[in-house]
Scaffold this active site. Structure first.
Site, PDB file in Angstrom:
ATOM      1  N   HIS A  23     -14.484 -10.498   2.154  1.00  0.00           N
ATOM      2  CA  HIS A  23     -13.698  -9.538   1.371  1.00  0.00           C
ATOM      3  C   HIS A  23     -12.472 -10.224   0.776  1.00  0.00           C
ATOM      4  CE1 HIS A  23     -12.396  -5.106   0.887  1.00  0.00           C
ATOM      5  NE2 HIS A  23     -11.530  -5.846   0.218  1.00  0.00           N
ATOM      6  N   HIS A  25     -10.559 -10.564  -3.177  1.00  0.00           N
ATOM      7  CA  HIS A  25     -10.539 -10.252  -4.609  1.00  0.00           C
ATOM      8  C   HIS A  25      -9.986 -11.446  -5.383  1.00  0.00           C
ATOM      9  CE1 HIS A  25     -11.071  -5.817  -4.013  1.00  0.00           C
ATOM     10  NE2 HIS A  25     -10.481  -6.068  -2.857  1.00  0.00           N
ATOM     11  N   GLY A 180     -10.563   0.992  -5.251  1.00  0.00           N
ATOM     12  CA  GLY A 180      -9.616   1.910  -5.881  1.00  0.00           C
ATOM     13  C   GLY A 180      -9.232   3.065  -4.972  1.00  0.00           C
ATOM     14  N   HIS A 207     -15.153   0.148  -0.516  1.00  0.00           N
ATOM     15  CA  HIS A 207     -13.826   0.348   0.084  1.00  0.00           C
ATOM     16  C   HIS A 207     -13.753   1.799   0.557  1.00  0.00           C
ATOM     17  CE1 HIS A 207     -12.637  -3.262  -2.152  1.00  0.00           C
ATOM     18  NE2 HIS A 207     -11.472  -3.261  -1.520  1.00  0.00           N
ATOM     19  N   GLU A 210      -9.771   3.439   4.444  1.00  0.00           N
ATOM     20  CA  GLU A 210      -8.565   2.593   4.414  1.00  0.00           C
ATOM     21  C   GLU A 210      -7.379   3.565   4.362  1.00  0.00           C
ATOM     22  OE1 GLU A 210      -8.237   0.395   0.787  1.00  0.00           O
ATOM     23  OE2 GLU A 210      -6.703  -0.973   1.533  1.00  0.00           O
ATOM     24  N   ASP A 288      -8.581 -10.005   1.897  1.00  0.00           N
ATOM     25  CA  ASP A 288      -8.336  -9.044   0.806  1.00  0.00           C
ATOM     26  C   ASP A 288      -7.717  -9.716  -0.422  1.00  0.00           C
ATOM     27  OD1 ASP A 288      -8.755  -6.547  -0.200  1.00  0.00           O
ATOM     28  OD2 ASP A 288      -7.124  -5.542   0.852  1.00  0.00           O
ATOM     29  N   ASP A 289      -6.392  -9.811  -0.478  1.00  0.00           N
ATOM     30  CA  ASP A 289      -5.693 -10.403  -1.633  1.00  0.00           C
ATOM     31  C   ASP A 289      -4.709 -11.461  -1.128  1.00  0.00           C
ATOM     32  OD1 ASP A 289      -6.601  -8.561  -3.880  1.00  0.00           O
ATOM     33  OD2 ASP A 289      -5.837  -7.108  -2.431  1.00  0.00           O
TER      34      ASP A 289
HETATM   35 ZN    ZN Z   1     -10.136  -4.942  -1.066  1.00  0.00          ZN
END
Ligand code: ZN
Length: 357
Positions: A23, A25, A180, A207, A210, A288-289
């Site tokens: 996971h 991005h 999103g 997603h 969360e 994630d990021d």
């Molecule tokens: Zn994500």
């Protein structure tokens, strides 16, 4: 009590671990130095100070979901030439390889890179895939790709992204992702699209759970055929959802630092990761990021071990969970499984945790 020198030793050890990332991005994997250079070419950003740009694209201490998502509004302005898109794709792969990630599924939305540039989404996907594949060969890492569909996208864009995913399978696209705001945009309207993706044999990760409740996870599994759930941490709030995930062998891609920074969890001490592992769910630890959060996957492993009390053997199992739930064929998994198991066995034997100070 873990001293900072202990933490450094443990982090160094975990850096050597062979890792699997499922996971991540591309949009949130841009080096600050690169972002700064690209910003000079967009008149809208060119007169910003480095501090101003950093505050806009990195975690700045404000723990709020909408605020975290606002980082992408600045990031999407960076791309004014094809070379910019090719460069961030290549660098994201290089950074993962440096962190000893052996297998990664990198996800991206062609839409993000089209916002300012106006480039064609099909072309954008090809630039990213070609550049990332070349970088993967250069840096000795196995990479596959997921195309991200935003919950807020217009229907014609979502159909277009699925068509791109199907067209680019030979370049390593193995699945689709739904991302999103899960509260404002429920998953149901996406059921026909994801059913089509599922019927075409693409891997599906959604997603859910969360910011949204456990029921959002159940919906992703039953209506959208999710093989994996992005985050899914709130599954723990409902035993029926936990049972559903186990019964369908759905894995959770858990990204602890992201959850803290988006404000969906208060602290590492109260993060559900240990409880999800305890419940017997297939957990994969992910980043994630990384460049918004200013972390690496090694940092997430370090946090899981030191701040959340996850045992090294359990962490090693999380790496193997990543491989077992990767969108690869059984034949592709076999050599990777042997390599990862052998290397993990070796690093566990050399644990700094068992040594006296
Ligand atoms: Zn994500």
């Amino acid at each position: 009590m873990t001293t900072s020198s202990n933490r450094t030793t443990i982090r160094k050890w975990l850096q050597q671990w062979p890792k699997v990332e499922l996971h991540r991005h591309l949009e949130g994997s841009v080096r600050f130095e690169t972002a700064w250079e690209l910003a000079q070419e967009n008149p809208e950003l060119a007169d910003w100070s480095p501090e101003q740009l950093r505050r806009a694209i990195e975690f700045d201490g404000e723990r709020n979901f909408a605020h975290f998502l606002s980082k992408f509004e600045t990031l999407r302005k960076l791309y004014t030439r094809p070379e910019h898109i090719q460069r961030v794709a290549a660098e994201a792969i290089e950074d993962a390889a440096r962190d000893n990630i052996r297998y990664m599924e990198l996800r991206f939305s062609p839409d993000h890179f089209a916002t300012t540039s106006g480039f064609d989404r099909d072309q954008i996907a090809d630039w990213i895939l070609d550049s990332a594949n070349e970088s993967a060969r250069l840096h000795g890492i196995t990479v596959r790709f997921l195309l991200t569909i935003g919950r807020g996208y217009a229907p014609e864009i979502t159909t277009r992204i699925l068509a791109i995913a199907l067209r680019t399978r030979e370049k390593g696209v193995v699945g689709v992702d739904l991302a999103g705001d899960e509260i404002r945009f429920p998953a149901e309207p996406f059921a026909p699209l994801f059913t089509r993706a599922y019927d075409e044999g693409l891997g599906i990760t959604i997603h859910a759970g969360e910011a949204g409740p456990a029921s959002s996870v159940a919906q992703a599994v039953t209506a959208l055929h999710a093989h994996r759930i992005g985050h899914g941490i709130r599954s723990i709030e409902n035993p029926d959802v936990v049972a559903l995930l186990k019964q369908r062998e759905v894995a959770l891609e858990v990204c602890p630092t992201s959850n803290i920074q988006t404000g969906v969890v208060d602290s590492f001490a109260t993060h559900p990761l240990p409880a999800l592992l305890e419940a017997g769910l297939a957990v994969v630890i992910c980043s994630d990021d990384p460049n918004i959060s200013r972390i690496t996957l090694t940092d997430e492993y370090t946090t899981a071990l030191i701040d959340m009390g996850v045992a090294p053997e359990t962490l090693a199992q999380c790496v193997m969970n990543g491989l077992e739930h990767a969108f690869l064929s059984p034949a592709e998994k076999t050599p990777l499984r042997e390599q990862l198991a052998a290397e993990l066995g070796h690093v566990l034997l050399n644990s700094p945790l068992s040594r006296p100070e």
